[in-house]
Design an enzyme around this catalytic site. Structure first.
Site, PDB file in Angstrom:
ATOM      1  N   CYS A  33       0.767  -1.174  -0.031  1.00 50.59           N
ATOM      2  CA  CYS A  33       0.012   0.073   0.100  1.00 50.59           C
ATOM      3  C   CYS A  33       0.790   1.208   0.071  1.00 50.59           C
ATOM      4  O   CYS A  33       0.558   2.135  -0.671  1.00 50.59           O
ATOM      5  CB  CYS A  33      -0.945   0.098   1.112  1.00 50.59           C
ATOM      6  SG  CYS A  33      -2.233  -1.459   1.335  1.00 50.59           S
TER       7      CYS A  33
HETATM    8  C1  BEZ Z   1       0.558  -4.637   1.754  1.00 51.08           C
HETATM    9  O1  BEZ Z   1       0.067  -3.435   1.372  1.00 51.08           O
HETATM   10  O2  BEZ Z   1       1.624  -4.884   1.471  1.00 51.08           O
HETATM   11  C2  BEZ Z   1      -0.494  -5.532   2.347  1.00 51.08           C
HETATM   12  C3  BEZ Z   1      -1.524  -5.364   2.978  1.00 51.08           C
HETATM   13  C4  BEZ Z   1      -2.342  -6.397   3.358  1.00 51.08           C
HETATM   14  C5  BEZ Z   1      -2.059  -7.700   3.060  1.00 51.08           C
HETATM   15  C6  BEZ Z   1      -0.897  -8.169   2.539  1.00 51.08           C
HETATM   16  C7  BEZ Z   1      -0.089  -6.773   1.937  1.00 51.08           C
END
Ligand code: BEZ
Length: 211
Positions: free
Chosen positions: A45
């Site tokens: 994210c």
């Molecule tokens: C991420 O943004 O890295 C992420 C968020 C939730 C689950 C897996 C990865």
């Protein structure tokens, strides 16, 4: 019933990192991208919001307002934005919605319970000036989206909204486009003075008409 292409995108009021906004007022007469991410302070994210921030001028050039969303609270968003700016060398200039009660996530079908009961998946909606949904994509938490591809699709959506053309696979701004099947070749020759190349009666190309 979840949203489908051509549906009116639901309006909402929301707390965001830029204060309270009314979605329709925020969009004005232009285009919009509303996209959800699973959670703040997560790696994928962080890169996604960083990439979107890096492309802010490209969205603005296309008259597109961007709005991000997760179900995390506002204070968390505000702290995380500092990390995005620091690690991705950007300045996040678009609001991030704090949808703690999940009302917007539910209205847009951003929660897919078999993926996660609590977090939004990576949903992205392109909304036209008529407030209708023009594009929906859904990615899992494990896969970051390609925001250059989102811009490419917006170029296609904006072009095809104004001309009787469609864009072929992998098309990019400036490349030849396809005459839609509803237009006869005779009419296409009149409509597209730059020329019409007939490969098959149903496969006809013309140079991008607004270039
Ligand atoms: C991420 O943004 O890295 C992420 C968020 C939730 C689950 C897996 C990865």
């Amino acid at each position: 019933m979840s949203l489908r292409l051509g549906d009116i995108a639901p309006n909402f009021k929301a707390q965001t990192t830029a204060g309270e906004i009314d979605f329709y007022e925020y969009l004005g007469d232009g285009w919009g991208v509303l996209f959800s991410h699973p959670a703040d302070y997560t790696p994928v994210c962080t890169t996604e919001l960083g990439k979107t921030a890096a492309l802010q001028s490209e969205f603005a050039k296309r008259n597109v307002k961007v709005l991000a969303l997760s179900v995390d609270p506002l204070d968390k968003h505000l702290g995380w934005v500092n990390d995005i700016n620091e690690t991705q060398q950007v300045s996040v200039g678009f609001p991030i919605v704090a949808d703690e009660d999940k009302s917007i996530a539910n209205a847009y079908g951003m929660i897919h319970p078999n993926a996660s009961e609590t977090f939004t998946v990576r949903s992205l909606f392109v909304i036209g000036p008529d407030k209708k949904v023009k594009l929906m994509i859904t990615y899992p938490a494990s896969t970051g989206r390609n925001f250059v591809e989102v811009l490419r699709v917006i170029d296609s959506l904006q072009l095809t909204a104004g001309f009787s053309v469609a864009t072929p696979a992998d098309w990019k701004e400036g490349e030849d486009v396809i005459v839609v099947p509803a237009v006869s070749t005779e009419d296409a020759i009149k409509k597209f003075p730059k020329g019409v190349k007939v490969v098959k009666p149903y496969l006809r190309y013309t140079p991008q008409p607004n270039k």
